[in-house]
Write a protein that holds these residues in place. Structure first.
Motif, PDB file in Angstrom:
ATOM      1  N   ARG A  12      -2.466   9.341 -16.784  1.00 13.03           N
ATOM      2  CA  ARG A  12      -3.055   8.849 -15.525  1.00 13.03           C
ATOM      3  C   ARG A  12      -2.286   9.366 -14.294  1.00 13.03           C
ATOM      4  N   PHE A  13      -1.178  10.025 -14.546  1.00 12.32           N
ATOM      5  CA  PHE A  13      -0.335  10.527 -13.443  1.00 12.32           C
ATOM      6  C   PHE A  13      -1.063  11.636 -12.676  1.00 12.32           C
ATOM      7  N   ASN A  14      -1.052  11.523 -11.340  1.00 12.24           N
ATOM      8  CA  ASN A  14      -1.607  12.582 -10.490  1.00 12.24           C
ATOM      9  C   ASN A  14      -0.641  12.774  -9.311  1.00 12.24           C
ATOM     10  N   PRO A  15       0.048  13.918  -9.231  1.00 12.41           N
ATOM     11  CA  PRO A  15       1.136  14.073  -8.249  1.00 12.41           C
ATOM     12  C   PRO A  15       0.683  14.146  -6.799  1.00 12.41           C
ATOM     13  N   LYS A  16      -0.652  14.281  -6.571  1.00 10.48           N
ATOM     14  CA  LYS A  16      -1.138  14.430  -5.194  1.00 10.48           C
ATOM     15  C   LYS A  16      -1.888  13.211  -4.696  1.00 10.48           C
ATOM     16  N   LYS A  17      -2.310  12.369  -5.621  1.00 12.32           N
ATOM     17  CA  LYS A  17      -3.238  11.328  -5.213  1.00 12.32           C
ATOM     18  C   LYS A  17      -2.543   9.998  -4.944  1.00 12.32           C
ATOM     19  N   TYR A  18      -2.777   9.514  -3.746  1.00 12.95           N
ATOM     20  CA  TYR A  18      -2.488   8.168  -3.284  1.00 12.95           C
ATOM     21  C   TYR A  18      -2.060   7.167  -4.362  1.00 12.95           C
ATOM     22  N   TRP A  19      -0.779   6.884  -4.477  1.00 15.53           N
ATOM     23  CA  TRP A  19      -0.188   5.900  -5.389  1.00 15.53           C
ATOM     24  C   TRP A  19      -0.347   6.228  -6.873  1.00 15.53           C
ATOM     25  N   ARG A  20      -0.927   7.361  -7.212  1.00 15.98           N
ATOM     26  CA  ARG A  20      -1.106   7.686  -8.634  1.00 15.98           C
ATOM     27  C   ARG A  20      -0.021   8.663  -9.109  1.00 15.98           C
ATOM     28  N   GLY A  21       1.005   8.852  -8.305  1.00 19.69           N
ATOM     29  CA  GLY A  21       2.085   9.771  -8.685  1.00 19.69           C
ATOM     30  C   GLY A  21       3.015  10.144  -7.539  1.00 19.69           C
ATOM     31  N   PRO A  22       2.493  10.369  -6.315  1.00 22.29           N
ATOM     32  CA  PRO A  22       3.375  10.797  -5.219  1.00 22.29           C
ATOM     33  C   PRO A  22       4.566   9.870  -4.949  1.00 22.29           C
ATOM     34  N   VAL A  23       5.588  10.445  -4.324  1.00 21.53           N
ATOM     35  CA  VAL A  23       6.767   9.690  -3.896  1.00 21.53           C
ATOM     36  C   VAL A  23       6.440   8.990  -2.578  1.00 21.53           C
ATOM     37  N   TRP A  24       6.806   7.719  -2.474  1.00 23.70           N
ATOM     38  CA  TRP A  24       6.634   6.955  -1.219  1.00 23.70           C
ATOM     39  C   TRP A  24       8.011   6.565  -0.704  1.00 23.70           C
ATOM     40  N   ILE A  25       8.212   6.711   0.593  1.00 20.79           N
ATOM     41  CA  ILE A  25       9.539   6.460   1.168  1.00 20.79           C
ATOM     42  C   ILE A  25       9.932   4.985   1.079  1.00 20.79           C
ATOM     43  N   ASN A  26       8.966   4.086   1.222  1.00 14.46           N
ATOM     44  CA  ASN A  26       9.350   2.660   1.171  1.00 14.46           C
ATOM     45  C   ASN A  26       9.813   2.269  -0.234  1.00 14.46           C
ATOM     46  N   LEU A  27       9.128   2.773  -1.265  1.00 19.38           N
ATOM     47  CA  LEU A  27       9.552   2.451  -2.627  1.00 19.38           C
ATOM     48  C   LEU A  27      10.936   3.045  -2.896  1.00 19.38           C
ATOM     49  N   ASN A  28      11.166   4.275  -2.425  1.00 22.13           N
ATOM     50  CA  ASN A  28      12.494   4.880  -2.617  1.00 22.13           C
ATOM     51  C   ASN A  28      13.578   4.060  -1.915  1.00 22.13           C
ATOM     52  N   TRP A  29      13.221   3.523  -0.769  1.00 20.11           N
ATOM     53  CA  TRP A  29      14.171   2.704  -0.009  1.00 20.11           C
ATOM     54  C   TRP A  29      14.525   1.428  -0.792  1.00 20.11           C
ATOM     55  N   PHE A  30      13.510   0.742  -1.353  1.00 20.89           N
ATOM     56  CA  PHE A  30      13.778  -0.452  -2.188  1.00 20.89           C
ATOM     57  C   PHE A  30      14.686  -0.068  -3.357  1.00 20.89           C
ATOM     58  N   LEU A  31      14.370   1.066  -3.986  1.00 20.10           N
ATOM     59  CA  LEU A  31      15.112   1.461  -5.184  1.00 20.10           C
ATOM     60  C   LEU A  31      16.531   1.897  -4.833  1.00 20.10           C
ATOM     61  N   TYR A  32      16.694   2.575  -3.712  1.00 13.12           N
ATOM     62  CA  TYR A  32      18.031   2.980  -3.289  1.00 13.12           C
ATOM     63  C   TYR A  32      18.932   1.739  -3.162  1.00 13.12           C
ATOM     64  N   TYR A  33      18.485   0.746  -2.407  1.00 14.73           N
ATOM     65  CA  TYR A  33      19.308  -0.457  -2.219  1.00 14.73           C
ATOM     66  C   TYR A  33      19.490  -1.206  -3.541  1.00 14.73           C
ATOM     67  N   GLY A  34      18.434  -1.241  -4.354  1.00 16.75           N
ATOM     68  CA  GLY A  34      18.528  -1.927  -5.649  1.00 16.75           C
ATOM     69  C   GLY A  34      19.567  -1.279  -6.550  1.00 16.75           C
ATOM     70  N   LEU A  35      19.544   0.045  -6.627  1.00 22.06           N
ATOM     71  CA  LEU A  35      20.498   0.766  -7.477  1.00 22.06           C
ATOM     72  C   LEU A  35      21.920   0.576  -6.962  1.00 22.06           C
ATOM     73  N   GLN A  36      22.057   0.686  -5.663  1.00 21.11           N
ATOM     74  CA  GLN A  36      23.359   0.546  -5.008  1.00 21.11           C
ATOM     75  C   GLN A  36      23.953  -0.845  -5.294  1.00 21.11           C
ATOM     76  N   GLN A  37      23.150  -1.877  -5.068  1.00 22.09           N
ATOM     77  CA  GLN A  37      23.626  -3.254  -5.268  1.00 22.09           C
ATOM     78  C   GLN A  37      24.030  -3.527  -6.709  1.00 22.09           C
ATOM     79  N   ASN A  38      23.358  -2.841  -7.653  1.00 20.90           N
ATOM     80  CA  ASN A  38      23.614  -3.118  -9.061  1.00 20.90           C
ATOM     81  C   ASN A  38      24.626  -2.154  -9.690  1.00 20.90           C
ATOM     82  N   GLY A  39      25.299  -1.397  -8.836  1.00 19.87           N
ATOM     83  CA  GLY A  39      26.409  -0.565  -9.325  1.00 19.87           C
ATOM     84  C   GLY A  39      26.022   0.814  -9.847  1.00 19.87           C
TER      85      GLY A  39
END
Ligand code: 9YW
Length: 433
Positions: A350-377
């Protein structure tokens, strides 16, 4: 990078409309709930009065039952469908008398955003004063969720529309569309006049979106009726994580303000119950990640998306769960040929690298994950998450979403959707500072 920071500031100033921000020109010409919160974090770094005004305007549109709408239609424009005449959220007796809006919500970021404003502020006393002036509205919003969106009293809240998730076109929702057969509606799309249709949802997908709203409207957006009748009723790990993160922020902020023991006690109860419920119901031990749960059809939706890892952001997983989850992330999403973090499992069909939420990278999700990874060591992976995020923006500009495949970035044309997109600019500023 410093030049780029100036560009990011220019994007935010350009998208500022006197008392709120639009996510981007043409495609999204109104105020969106979670965009607004994330945008305020960017403004806080260079213009605190705008950051505060953004949040004030958002909360000004709150309904008397505590609900905060996903879009606030500040102006009349026919460049967006579906607009206020379609949504008709004033069918709900508690809806705002002041603003037109949708009758659905979005991930409740406001609580943790207030704490981020405090973190960034150079005048902590003044910022705490600002927070004190409106924190009760945010508390009321949480009370709305726990009293109206948790019919079985589990400590988990549901969303009744994919547009409430924020991850609007995720392939996870395909499982729900399979259970529905909406009419073939006649309507005029506007999104595909601004953006290439291959990057946006299909007509049939829009039929499903509209059908859920039709059912809500037939019932005057009554929450009990929606819980009983909506074909879409999902407990979403990202949405519940954001609510729990915001709960924790409210506990911390009320603690700083003082004299709010009753509220702190209630928030702690929601917090304990919610954390336990996310870990028991939404954690899939076999997959080693968090997943969505289809409450309407009583079944887990066993797909891995970037939302699956977000519980790190609210420190919900145990050490063992976190370790396993990050292993899965790196194994499936961490291929060195790809930027972190694809929005959907790159190994799925079901992965599609160009289509809206079906694969592309989103900056807000990366931001949540960056802080999450950082906080958890997980410092090294957090570092890669941040570097990847900064690099894709550097190569392409402030787009809405990006191709995860590195080879596509060679000519700087791997940014898709809206351009000069506010939260991409805002969170870029936050990550740089
Ligand atoms: C739409 C504004 C919104 C975001 C959502 C994103 C997209 C709007 O844009 O949805 O019309 O499809 O999916 O998360 O808030 O930026």
């Amino acid at each position: 990078m410093k030049d780029l920071q100036q560009n990011a500031i220019a994007v935010l100033n350009k998208n500022w409309k006197d008392k709120f921000s639009i996510p981007c020109d043409k495609l999204y010409p109104f105020q969106w709930f979670w965009d607004s919160g994330l945008i305020a974090i960017g403004f806080a770094h260079f213009d605190m009065p705008k950051a505060e005004k953004e949040i004030e305007t958002l909360l000004d549109a709150q309904w008397s039952n505590g609900f905060i709408p996903h879009i606030i239609f500040h102006t009349d424009t026919d460049t967006y469908f579906p607009g206020p005449d379609f949504h008709r959220s004033n069918l709900h007796p508690d809806s705002s008398k002041k603003f037109k809006s949708t009758g659905m919500t979005q991930p409740p970021v406001t609580g943790f955003v207030l704490q981020d404003l405090y973190r960034i502020s150079k005048d902590k006393k003044a910022t705490l004063g600002f927070i004190e002036s409106l924190i009760d509205k945010v508390y009321k919003n949480h009370e709305y969720f726990y009293t109206q969106r948790d019919p079985q009293n589990e400590g988990l809240v549901y969303i009744y529309h994919n547009w409430e998730s924020g991850t609007d076109n995720s392939p996870i929702w395909d499982d729900i569309w399979d259970t529905m057969n909406p009419p073939d509606y006649t309507f005029e799309r506007r999104d595909t006049t601004h953006v290439d249709a291959s990057e946006r949802p299909s007509k049939r997908e829009y039929d499903h979106y509209l059908h859920i709203i039709e059912i809500a409207k037939q019932n005057n957006y009554n929450d009990e009726k929606i819980a009983e009748l909506s074909p879409f009723l999902v407990q979403d790990p990202l949405f519940n994580t954001v609510l729990l993160k915001s709960n924790q922020s409210l506990i911390d902020l009320y603690g700083m303000i003082g004299n709010n023991e009753d509220k702190i006690e209630q928030l702690k109860k929601w917090q304990e119950k919610g954390t336990a419920a996310v870990n028991s119901k939404l954690y899939d031990a076999e997959l080693g990640v968090y997943i969505h749960y289809d409450l309407r059809n009583e079944k887990p939706l066993r797909h891995i998306s970037s939302s699956s890892f977000t519980p790190l952001f609210a420190n919900l997983p145990s050490e063992t769960q976190a370790k396993k989850m990050v292993d899965v992330m790196m194994e499936k999403f961490g291929n060195p040929d790809q930027y972190l973090c694809a929005s959907f499992d790159p190994t799925s069909d079901r992965f599609n690298p160009k289509k809206y939420w079906r694969g592309p990278v989103w900056i807000n999700l990366n931001w949540f994950l960056y802080y999450g990874l950082q906080q958890n060591g997980f410092k090294d992976i957090a570092k890669r998450m941040k570097q990847d995020t900064l690099e894709i923006i550097k190569k392409n500009g402030f787009y809405e979403y990006f191709d995860p495949r590195k080879e596509e970035h060679k000519n700087g044309k791997a940014g898709y959707g809206g351009y000069n997109f506010s939260w991409s600019a805002a969170l870029f500023i936050d990550l740089l500072n």
